[in-house]
Design a protein around this motif. Structure first.
Motif, PDB file in Angstrom:
ATOM      1  N   ASP A 240     -32.370 131.461  23.038  1.00  0.00           N
ATOM      2  CA  ASP A 240     -31.566 131.667  24.248  1.00  0.00           C
ATOM      3  C   ASP A 240     -31.514 133.147  24.610  1.00  0.00           C
ATOM      4  N   ASP A 241     -31.877 133.466  25.838  1.00  0.00           N
ATOM      5  CA  ASP A 241     -31.863 134.869  26.283  1.00  0.00           C
ATOM      6  C   ASP A 241     -30.454 135.458  26.299  1.00  0.00           C
ATOM      7  N   ALA A 242     -29.444 134.603  26.372  1.00  0.00           N
ATOM      8  CA  ALA A 242     -28.068 135.091  26.424  1.00  0.00           C
ATOM      9  C   ALA A 242     -27.516 135.444  25.044  1.00  0.00           C
ATOM     10  N   SER A 243     -28.222 135.075  23.995  1.00  0.00           N
ATOM     11  CA  SER A 243     -27.749 135.363  22.633  1.00  0.00           C
ATOM     12  C   SER A 243     -27.957 136.834  22.298  1.00  0.00           C
ATOM     13  N   ASP A 244     -26.948 137.452  21.706  1.00  0.00           N
ATOM     14  CA  ASP A 244     -27.081 138.846  21.299  1.00  0.00           C
ATOM     15  C   ASP A 244     -27.788 138.937  19.951  1.00  0.00           C
ATOM     16  N   TYR A 245     -28.119 140.174  19.547  1.00  0.00           N
ATOM     17  CA  TYR A 245     -28.879 140.365  18.301  1.00  0.00           C
ATOM     18  C   TYR A 245     -28.109 139.860  17.081  1.00  0.00           C
ATOM     19  N   LYS A 246     -26.806 140.064  17.078  1.00  0.00           N
ATOM     20  CA  LYS A 246     -26.000 139.639  15.934  1.00  0.00           C
ATOM     21  C   LYS A 246     -26.026 138.114  15.789  1.00  0.00           C
ATOM     22  N   THR A 247     -25.898 137.424  16.922  1.00  0.00           N
ATOM     23  CA  THR A 247     -25.924 135.959  16.897  1.00  0.00           C
ATOM     24  C   THR A 247     -27.285 135.443  16.466  1.00  0.00           C
ATOM     25  N   ILE A 248     -28.349 136.076  16.966  1.00  0.00           N
ATOM     26  CA  ILE A 248     -29.708 135.660  16.614  1.00  0.00           C
ATOM     27  C   ILE A 248     -29.961 135.850  15.119  1.00  0.00           C
ATOM     28  N   ASN A 249     -29.533 137.001  14.587  1.00  0.00           N
ATOM     29  CA  ASN A 249     -29.716 137.252  13.156  1.00  0.00           C
ATOM     30  C   ASN A 249     -28.963 136.222  12.308  1.00  0.00           C
ATOM     31  N   LYS A 250     -27.737 135.906  12.739  1.00  0.00           N
ATOM     32  CA  LYS A 250     -26.933 134.932  12.007  1.00  0.00           C
ATOM     33  C   LYS A 250     -27.579 133.553  12.063  1.00  0.00           C
ATOM     34  N   ALA A 251     -28.015 133.141  13.254  1.00  0.00           N
ATOM     35  CA  ALA A 251     -28.636 131.830  13.412  1.00  0.00           C
ATOM     36  C   ALA A 251     -29.928 131.728  12.603  1.00  0.00           C
ATOM     37  N   THR A 252     -30.700 132.821  12.579  1.00  0.00           N
ATOM     38  CA  THR A 252     -31.954 132.830  11.814  1.00  0.00           C
ATOM     39  C   THR A 252     -31.681 132.667  10.325  1.00  0.00           C
ATOM     40  N   ARG A 253     -30.638 133.332   9.846  1.00  0.00           N
ATOM     41  CA  ARG A 253     -30.293 133.240   8.422  1.00  0.00           C
ATOM     42  C   ARG A 253     -29.819 131.824   8.069  1.00  0.00           C
ATOM     43  N   LEU A 254     -29.018 131.224   8.942  1.00  0.00           N
ATOM     44  CA  LEU A 254     -28.527 129.873   8.686  1.00  0.00           C
ATOM     45  C   LEU A 254     -29.660 128.852   8.748  1.00  0.00           C
ATOM     46  N   LYS A 255     -30.607 129.070   9.648  1.00  0.00           N
ATOM     47  CA  LYS A 255     -31.777 128.200   9.707  1.00  0.00           C
ATOM     48  C   LYS A 255     -32.563 128.281   8.400  1.00  0.00           C
ATOM     49  N   GLY A 256     -32.635 129.494   7.830  1.00  0.00           N
ATOM     50  CA  GLY A 256     -33.305 129.663   6.543  1.00  0.00           C
ATOM     51  C   GLY A 256     -32.626 128.879   5.438  1.00  0.00           C
ATOM     52  N   PHE A 257     -31.261 128.824   5.473  1.00  0.00           N
ATOM     53  CA  PHE A 257     -30.541 128.025   4.485  1.00  0.00           C
ATOM     54  C   PHE A 257     -30.972 126.565   4.547  1.00  0.00           C
ATOM     55  N   LEU A 258     -31.043 126.031   5.770  1.00  0.00           N
ATOM     56  CA  LEU A 258     -31.336 124.613   5.961  1.00  0.00           C
ATOM     57  C   LEU A 258     -32.791 124.261   5.663  1.00  0.00           C
ATOM     58  N   GLN A 259     -33.617 125.275   5.402  1.00  0.00           N
ATOM     59  CA  GLN A 259     -35.010 125.038   5.039  1.00  0.00           C
ATOM     60  C   GLN A 259     -35.317 125.529   3.628  1.00  0.00           C
ATOM     61  N   ASP A 260     -34.285 125.984   2.927  1.00  0.00           N
ATOM     62  CA  ASP A 260     -34.448 126.497   1.575  1.00  0.00           C
ATOM     63  C   ASP A 260     -34.387 125.355   0.569  1.00  0.00           C
ATOM     64  N   GLU A 261     -35.287 125.340  -0.402  1.00  0.00           N
ATOM     65  CA  GLU A 261     -35.377 124.237  -1.369  1.00  0.00           C
ATOM     66  C   GLU A 261     -34.109 124.112  -2.209  1.00  0.00           C
ATOM     67  N   ASP A 262     -33.559 125.240  -2.651  1.00  0.00           N
ATOM     68  CA  ASP A 262     -32.348 125.188  -3.471  1.00  0.00           C
ATOM     69  C   ASP A 262     -31.172 124.618  -2.673  1.00  0.00           C
ATOM     70  N   PHE A 263     -31.024 125.085  -1.440  1.00  0.00           N
ATOM     71  CA  PHE A 263     -29.930 124.590  -0.597  1.00  0.00           C
ATOM     72  C   PHE A 263     -30.077 123.096  -0.356  1.00  0.00           C
TER      73      PHE A 263
END
Length: 334
Positions: A240-263
């Motif tokens: 989303d173009d309206a998302s700021d850098y902080k939101t994008i970084n947070k969303a990217t990290r959370l997406k990584g959790f949901l694709q992490d084998e341990d999680f």
């Protein structure tokens, strides 16, 4: 109410030109206040006739996810124990002084202060603010009601036991911390909540009190069931173009959790364990429970967990098993 009452439905449909419909929020609030006053008057009348009285105070959240206290009273009348909801209370702060003042105010509304010896018990969770022996709420209440002995909430003890058992594992602590971040991320923004509502049509439960195990259970179940949809929501927020850098970084990290084998391993594991915990939790809160039933329920729970443990020790891959109503596992692992 009109959906359930045909007379009221006809009144609303046919009274468009009349002055009073009863749909104004002012009218509705006044009606609700009147109903509340009638209920409280009945409770006051019964309390005045009761020989013994107890109160329970716990924290909950409203629809806006704001913290508030719920006050419940129990009293004996004609040999029967009556349980009555009194009110939701929002003290000025969560300090012992303000919580005590709020509780005392509600007790005065029920005229308990006129016969203080009736109050024989007060029940809270294990938070120091509530249960502290020197300056906790229970100690301050006893200064006014000397017979009000403090009892730790038994249902809450089960939450504490499970919480502290899993807290001894570092990976589990990381998992639940990550899970809480996911629910908090969506709940803190109306735009993110809207995206979640559109894609998942269900919100991830959040709770300000980490010791409330039932909220963790619901969070695990929701994220497990809608894992793919939650990832898609995060991708929409990232793109989303309206998302700021902080939101994008947070969303990217959370997406990584949901694709992490341990999680994902722990998500699958707790999605298997949690239903058994929920069944045991509900069974132990039954009104007619006794010591024999308690031992039986706990035994069923231990057997179920042992079967899951055995399956983990013997298989590299395992499937979710559904518990039956008595807490047992319905089928063995292959």
């Amino acid at each position: 109410m009109a959906e359930l009452d045909c007379v009221l439905k006809q009144h609303i449909e046919r009274s468009e030109n009349r002055v009073f419909l009863g749909l104004s929020k002012t009218f509705q609030n006044e009606l609700l206040e009147s109903i509340d006053e009638v209920c409280l008057n009945l409770i006051r009348s019964e309390v005045s006739k009761a020989n013994f009285l107890a109160i329970e105070v716990d924290e909950t959240t409203d629809c806006a996810n704001l913290s508030e206290l719920v006050l419940i009273t129990y009293y004996e009348l004609l040999g029967q124990i009556n349980e009555r909801f009194i009110s939701f209370v929002r003290p000025k702060s969560h300090s012992a002084d303000d919580v005590t003042a709020a509780v005392l105010c509600e007790l005065e509304k029920m005229n308990v202060h006129e016969t203080p010896e009736k109050l024989t018990a007060q029940c809270y969770d294990g938070a120091p603010v509530m249960s502290g022996h020197e300056s906790g709420v229970q100690t301050r209440i006893r200064e006014m009601y000397s017979n009000a002995h403090f009892i730790h909430c038994y249902a809450h003890q089960l939450n504490l036991i499970v919480e502290r058992c899993v807290a001894g594992n570092k990976q589990v602590r990381i998992f639940f911390s990550s899970l809480e971040e996911i629910s908090t991320f969506f709940s803190r923004s109306s735009s993110r909540t809207a995206i979640l509502d559109e894609a998942v049509k269900k919100r991830i439960p959040t709770c300000p009190q980490s010791i409330r195990w039932n909220f963790k259970s619901r969070s695990v179940t929701t994220v497990y069931k809608y894992q793919k949809e939650v990832v898609e929501c995060l991708e929409r927020i990232i793109d989303d173009d309206a998302s700021d850098y902080k939101t994008i970084n947070k969303a990217t990290r959370l997406k990584g959790f949901l694709q992490d084998e341990d999680f994902l391993f722990w998500l699958n594991f707790f999605n298997t364990i949690m239903p058994h915990c929920d069944i045991l939790f509900n069974q132990l809160q039954q009104r007619n429970i006794d010591a024999v039933k308690t031992v039986e329920y706990v035994s069923h729970f231990a057997d179920s967990v042992q079967q899951i443990r055995t399956s983990l020790e013997t298989d590299d891959h395992w499937e979710q098993v559904e518990p039956t109503e008595n807490g047992e596992i319905s089928e063995n692992q292959e």
